[in-house]
Design an enzyme around this catalytic site. Sequence first.
Site, PDB file in Angstrom:
ATOM      1  N   CYS A   1      -4.300  -1.788   8.573  1.00  0.00           N
ATOM      2  CA  CYS A   1      -4.504  -1.062   7.354  1.00  0.00           C
ATOM      3  C   CYS A   1      -5.168   0.290   7.682  1.00  0.00           C
ATOM      4  O   CYS A   1      -4.863   1.294   7.479  1.00  0.00           O
ATOM      5  CB  CYS A   1      -5.283  -1.894   6.517  1.00  0.00           C
ATOM      6  SG  CYS A   1      -4.529  -3.335   5.945  1.00  0.00           S
TER       7      CYS A   1
ATOM      8  N   GLY B   1      -9.010  -1.304  14.618  1.00  0.00           N
ATOM      9  CA  GLY B   1      -7.613  -1.408  14.732  1.00  0.00           C
ATOM     10  C   GLY B   1      -7.006  -2.028  13.500  1.00  0.00           C
ATOM     11  O   GLY B   1      -7.714  -1.945  12.273  1.00  0.00           O
TER      12      GLY B   1
ATOM     13  N   THR C   1       0.914  -1.101   0.025  1.00  0.00           N
ATOM     14  CA  THR C   1       0.039  -0.007   0.035  1.00  0.00           C
ATOM     15  C   THR C   1       0.952   1.258   0.039  1.00  0.00           C
ATOM     16  O   THR C   1       1.690   1.539   0.937  1.00  0.00           O
ATOM     17  CB  THR C   1      -1.025  -0.029   1.253  1.00  0.00           C
ATOM     18  OG1 THR C   1      -1.714  -1.166   1.360  1.00  0.00           O
ATOM     19  CG2 THR C   1      -1.767   1.353   1.081  1.00  0.00           C
TER      20      THR C   1
ATOM     21  N   ASN D   1     -10.081   2.022   2.075  1.00  0.00           N
ATOM     22  CA  ASN D   1     -10.062   1.829   3.599  1.00  0.00           C
ATOM     23  C   ASN D   1     -10.428   2.935   4.173  1.00  0.00           C
ATOM     24  O   ASN D   1     -11.023   2.788   5.358  1.00  0.00           O
ATOM     25  CB  ASN D   1      -8.479   1.439   3.731  1.00  0.00           C
ATOM     26  CG  ASN D   1      -7.958   0.012   3.696  1.00  0.00           C
ATOM     27  OD1 ASN D   1      -8.994  -0.736   3.260  1.00  0.00           O
ATOM     28  ND2 ASN D   1      -6.830  -0.265   3.494  1.00  0.00           N
TER      29      ASN D   1
ATOM     30  N   GLU E   1      -3.786  -4.981  -2.654  1.00  0.00           N
ATOM     31  CA  GLU E   1      -4.320  -6.025  -2.156  1.00  0.00           C
ATOM     32  C   GLU E   1      -5.503  -5.493  -1.262  1.00  0.00           C
ATOM     33  O   GLU E   1      -5.407  -4.395  -0.782  1.00  0.00           O
ATOM     34  CB  GLU E   1      -3.368  -6.862  -0.946  1.00  0.00           C
ATOM     35  CG  GLU E   1      -2.707  -5.990  -0.175  1.00  0.00           C
ATOM     36  CD  GLU E   1      -3.453  -5.796   1.199  1.00  0.00           C
ATOM     37  OE1 GLU E   1      -4.460  -6.648   1.197  1.00  0.00           O
ATOM     38  OE2 GLU E   1      -3.088  -4.823   1.993  1.00  0.00           O
TER      39      GLU E   1
END
Length: 453
Positions: A266, A263, A121, A214, A154
């Site tokens: 990521c 938590g 990432t 995310n 991913e």
Amino acid sequence: MRLCVIGGGYVGLVTASCFAEMGNHVVCVERNPHRLDQLSKGVSPIYEPGLASMLQTHLASGQLRFTSQLSNGTHQAQVIFIAVGTPTGEEGAADISHVLSVADELGRTLHQTCLVVNKSTVPVGTAARVKQRIQKGLALRNATFPVHVASNPEFLKEGAAIDDFMRPDRVILGCDDADADVLLRRLYAPFVRNHERILSMDVCSAEFSKYAANAFLATKISFMNEMAGLCSRLGVDIEHVRRGIGSDRRIGTHFIYAGCGYGGSCFPKDVRALIRTAELEGFEPGILRAVEARNALQKTLLFQAVRDHFGGQLQGRVIALWGLAFKPGTDDLREAPSLVLLEALLNAGVKVHACDPVACTDVASRYTEALESGQLQLTESPYIAAKGADAVMLVTEWKQFRQPDFLRIRSSMRMPVIFDGRNIYEPSELAALGFIYHGVGRPVTGHCKASAA
């Protein structure tokens, strides 16, 4: 195909194992000597359902092997995946030094045309920097063969990573070369045979998609947690609200569960990195700042609830803490809400009986002093943890915590009080069994509050 995966951590190991499962020849490069030794023996250094057996199967078949030497991994590789860590760096930015270090080494050691794929990432523009670094190294060696760099972020959920890789919702390919796109589509074809789920786009859009995904999921969680806070003041049950809004197809049922905060490796890291990216571009990320602030506050609310319940008198209390990993199905403690609660309880003089199926070893290494003094006890049994406790506090919703024998638990506790940090229990059922129930954004149910010690 012949593949190389650089990095034997969570993403790299899952990636290497799943590609080997489909018949590819995979070499995984891991520089940590202890981890390399474990992997070479077929021992998974992380807990992930299904990973250990897959690892052992493909080591035995020869489809998967491990090495510490990059040149051994890249030799004859058609596709090279970079899957090294990008931890939080200065001022919240993603630290991509490991990625760039790999790029430099690839420039010094590559001997054939290949496709380099960034699976880590990383911020927008990293693929371009990786390509520049590799080309610089090739130029210094007078090597003239082309090397293309693509982005393939991913989207793995810890605890379900194997299934996510083998049956992906989507596969995002960011390529600057048509042949690279064709090659990656061929590599991923076995994983998407039933449904076309491969999305091709430019490299920068692929890099940004991971962060945006995310950040959006973290926003949904934080929104519900904020609504839960308001519900608790209005006497509204957030679980009823969740079902009410989740039935709207525009909203959906995923990631709208109120709880004690998120938590993991990521969400916290990626929200911070996106905030920093915005700051560097002179853009104010107001929503992202609010998401981060709400999550930090949410991790403190369980302690506030237990402190209020006991009138501030926590010294000498015994609390059973159910769940330590940041989510079920993993032993990962990174940014875990349980650690915030555990620290606060220990500082308040509470004796903590902590319980988790797989994360106790890591917690033990972090809290040696509390263990040695007896203030902290660790167990894999929720019944042992609850024995003699003034309250049970559920933080991680492991399956074995969902339907325990509450009559047995109540009979062993000093006080029948439950703090449900994930809203997995039915308050009226626990009240009928004689418990006082505290949820997140739910009315307190049961008998009157316990008196102070």
